[in-house]
Design an enzyme around this catalytic site. Structure first.
Site, mmCIF file in Angstrom:
data_model
loop_
_atom_site.group_PDB
_atom_site.id
_atom_site.type_symbol
_atom_site.label_atom_id
_atom_site.label_comp_id
_atom_site.label_asym_id
_atom_site.label_seq_id
_atom_site.Cartn_x
_atom_site.Cartn_y
_atom_site.Cartn_z
ATOM 1 N N GLU A 5 0.798 -1.245 0.000
ATOM 2 C CA GLU A 5 0.000 0.000 0.000
ATOM 3 C C GLU A 5 0.820 1.280 0.000
ATOM 4 O O GLU A 5 0.661 2.151 0.868
ATOM 5 C CB GLU A 5 -0.963 0.002 1.200
ATOM 6 C CG GLU A 5 -2.055 -1.038 1.039
ATOM 7 C CD GLU A 5 -3.218 -0.879 2.000
ATOM 8 O OE1 GLU A 5 -3.067 -0.194 3.015
ATOM 9 O OE2 GLU A 5 -4.283 -1.451 1.719
ATOM 10 N N GLU B 85 -5.758 -8.242 -1.093
ATOM 11 C CA GLU B 85 -6.434 -8.076 0.199
ATOM 12 C C GLU B 85 -7.880 -7.719 -0.058
ATOM 13 O O GLU B 85 -8.167 -6.879 -0.917
ATOM 14 C CB GLU B 85 -5.823 -6.950 1.039
ATOM 15 C CG GLU B 85 -4.580 -7.318 1.781
ATOM 16 C CD GLU B 85 -4.086 -6.188 2.683
ATOM 17 O OE1 GLU B 85 -4.907 -5.412 3.206
ATOM 18 O OE2 GLU B 85 -2.854 -6.084 2.852
HETATM 19 C C1 BGP Z 1 -4.655 -2.695 4.725
HETATM 20 C C2 BGP Z 1 -3.366 -3.213 5.291
HETATM 21 C C3 BGP Z 1 -3.473 -4.391 6.169
HETATM 22 C C4 BGP Z 1 -4.795 -4.555 6.904
HETATM 23 C C5 BGP Z 1 -6.007 -4.047 6.171
HETATM 24 C C6 BGP Z 1 -7.277 -3.939 6.976
HETATM 25 O O1 BGP Z 1 -4.565 -1.353 4.557
HETATM 26 O O2 BGP Z 1 -2.448 -3.555 4.260
HETATM 27 O O3 BGP Z 1 -2.312 -4.435 6.956
HETATM 28 O O4 BGP Z 1 -4.751 -4.286 8.218
HETATM 29 O O5 BGP Z 1 -5.780 -2.825 5.540
HETATM 30 O O6 BGP Z 1 -7.300 -2.761 7.730
HETATM 31 P P1 BGP Z 1 -7.685 -2.738 9.251
HETATM 32 O O7 BGP Z 1 -6.764 -3.699 9.922
HETATM 33 O O8 BGP Z 1 -7.481 -1.348 9.712
HETATM 34 O O9 BGP Z 1 -9.100 -3.175 9.327
#
Ligand code: BGP
Length: 488
Positions: free
Chosen positions: A198, A384
């Protein structure tokens, strides 16, 4: 009913500091994420500091450090990265659960400070290398492709403290040396690599090691990461013929708030600012509109003569992205999900929201897949996606998560349409957090994504026992039918 293409990769994704723990074991060095406290949707996570005068202080991840302050640990704080959900001691069990669902890929990140505890020493930490080597072998034994994120929003704390993280050009050499070590040890066993996570949404001390939050530092750091990524791709291709490199981008499809031309234009400009990062890395060039962004934000990049050649000659092999939600953009006001004002953050009256307020939009995933392929003509990977929810365990120990099954089913359907109807070449999908892990944004445990529940609360209390949710069996069926049967 149709299935996904033969050989489509199905699996899950994790990040070391949210999942692995073992922060003081196996020779791991302190990491820039180790100073981030827990938090909640209402209370921002803090980085704990020692101020110039020796007193305690904190900043949230959107703030610059006060002058002379450095990160510091305090006994009265809870730091989720230290134990996370202890993959460090549960890796065999977790990988076996993933295999039981039929995963053919497992994306995880290597913790840089487990391999180079300080980041700038000569020799790597053999115990750290062995840990991931065992994880890779275990995956392969279960016929699962290991997909490695070389750097997921973190770095050895020493590099942040001493060099101001990615703001320093020196980090390029540290990173390339670290990547070379991974390729020497794991090459031949790992085909898919991501250089960064990201890039468009990372900022500040914990993620890129910088002490200040301003556009100059942000874009200069990004430039160093672009060059590091290009050098790493060149080296990776030479050392591991057939290897494939991506970098991960946060895609939240942005729609104009209305069809008013001003809203449409505002949306276009923000989307382009978000695409900037993929444009550089996938097309191998700073786009023409970069000049406008830099002028507007007062950024003057320092570059060396060969930087643009590196970026041009070694672009990404595939484009991978996270997709959780979509947002809207209006010309009258702009709410951003990130501190640099790059990504839109407003809701959409046509969409329902998750308990954490993220609009649910499967169509946005089909839109993204089409748009990304139209723009880059490179294979795509949905790296993701998933639903964060506060799952409840029933008295009999079962966990019913129909909302997650529905979310995933709808998104898989959208992905299938993009592939089978629109002919978009997407070759894999990794769901975020297949085993529950700590939320990056809020530091909570109760924002759960997994097919497998982990018995742990927001302060790290619990047995860490792994328990299958209803979605576990559902995902197993989906993979078994290669996505043909998405029924809930
Ligand atoms: C993305 C990241 C992850 C993950 C995900 C979900 O931005 O790459 O590391 O955590 O988001 O976000 P959150 O954990 O805040 O729900």
């Amino acid at each position: 009913m149709t299935a996904f293409p033969k050989g489509f990769l199905w699996g899950g994704a994790t990040a070391d500091f949210q999942y692995e723990g073992g922060f003081d074991e196996g020779g791991r060095g302190m990491n820039s994420q180790d100073f981030v406290t827990d938090g909640s949707a209402e209370k921002k996570r803090q980085i704990t500091l020692r101020l110039k005068d020796g007193s305690k202080g904190t900043v949230n991840s959107l703030e610059s450090f006060p002058e002379g302050a450095e990160a510091e640990l305090y006994d009265d704080q809870y730091y989720p990265s230290h134990r996370a959900v202890d993959f460090y001691h549960h890796w065999k069990e977790d990988i076996s659960l993933m295999a039981e669902m039929g995963f053919s890929v497992f994306r995880f990140s290597v913790c840089w400070s487990r391999i180079y505890p300080n980041g700038d020493e000569e020799k790597p930490n053999e115990e750290g290398l062995k840990f991931y080597s065992d994880v890779i072998d275990e995956c392969r034994m279960h016929h699962m492709e290991p997909l490695i994120t070389i750097c997921h929003d973190e770095m050895p704390d020493h590099l942040a403290r001493t060099y101001d993280g990615w703001n320093s050009r020196h980090l390029i050499d540290c990173y390339v040396k670290y990547a070379r070590t991974l390729f020497e040890r794991y090459g031949g066993r790992v085909k898919y690599w991501l250089t960064f996570n990201e890039l468009n949404a990372i900022h500040g001390y914990s993620k890129i090691g910088v002490h200040t939050m301003d556009p100059q530092t942000f874009y200069q750091s990004q430039h160093h990461m672009f060059v590091a990524s290009a050098e790493t791709i060149k080296m990776g291709h030479e050392m591991m013929p057939g290897s494939m490199f991506g970098s991960m981008f946060a895609m939240s499809e942005m729609y104009p708030a209305t069809c008013r031309p001003e809203d449409v234009m505002a949306c276009y400009l923000h989307r382009r600012e978000n695409y900037f990062f993929i444009d550089v890395m996938a097309r191998g060039k700073y786009p023409n509109y970069a000049a406008e962004i830099f002028e507007r934000k007062g950024v003057k990049l320092k570059m060396e003569s060969e930087d643009l050649t590196w970026i041009e000659e070694y672009p990404l092999d595939f484009v991978s992205f996270s997709y959780y939600r979509s947002t809207t953009v209006s010309a009258d006001h702009f709410t951003s999900m990130d501190p640099m004002g790059i990504m839109g953050g407003d809701g959409n009256p046509y969409l329902e929201k998750t308990p954490w307020g993220w609009p649910i939009d499967p169509t946005g995933l089909r839109y993204c897949l089409n748009e990304l392929y139209d723009r880059y003509q490179k294979p795509l990977f949905v790296i993701e996606n998933g639903l964060g929810a506060a799952d409840r365990m029933e008295k009999d120990g079962t966990i019913h998560d129909p909302y997650r099954i529905k979310y995933l089913s709808d998104h898989f359907k959208a992905m299938k349409d993009a592939i089978n109807i629109d002919h978009v070449p997407c070759f894999g999908y990794t769901m975020w957090g297949p085993i529950d892990l700590v939320s990056l944004g809020t530091g909570e445990m109760k924002k759960r994504y997994g097919f497998v529940y982990v018995d742990m609360d927001d302060k790290g209390r619990g047995t860490l026992k792994r328990i299958k949710k209803d979605s576990f069996a559902w995902m197993k069926k989906v993979i078994h039918t290669n996505g043909e049967d998405l029924s809930c």
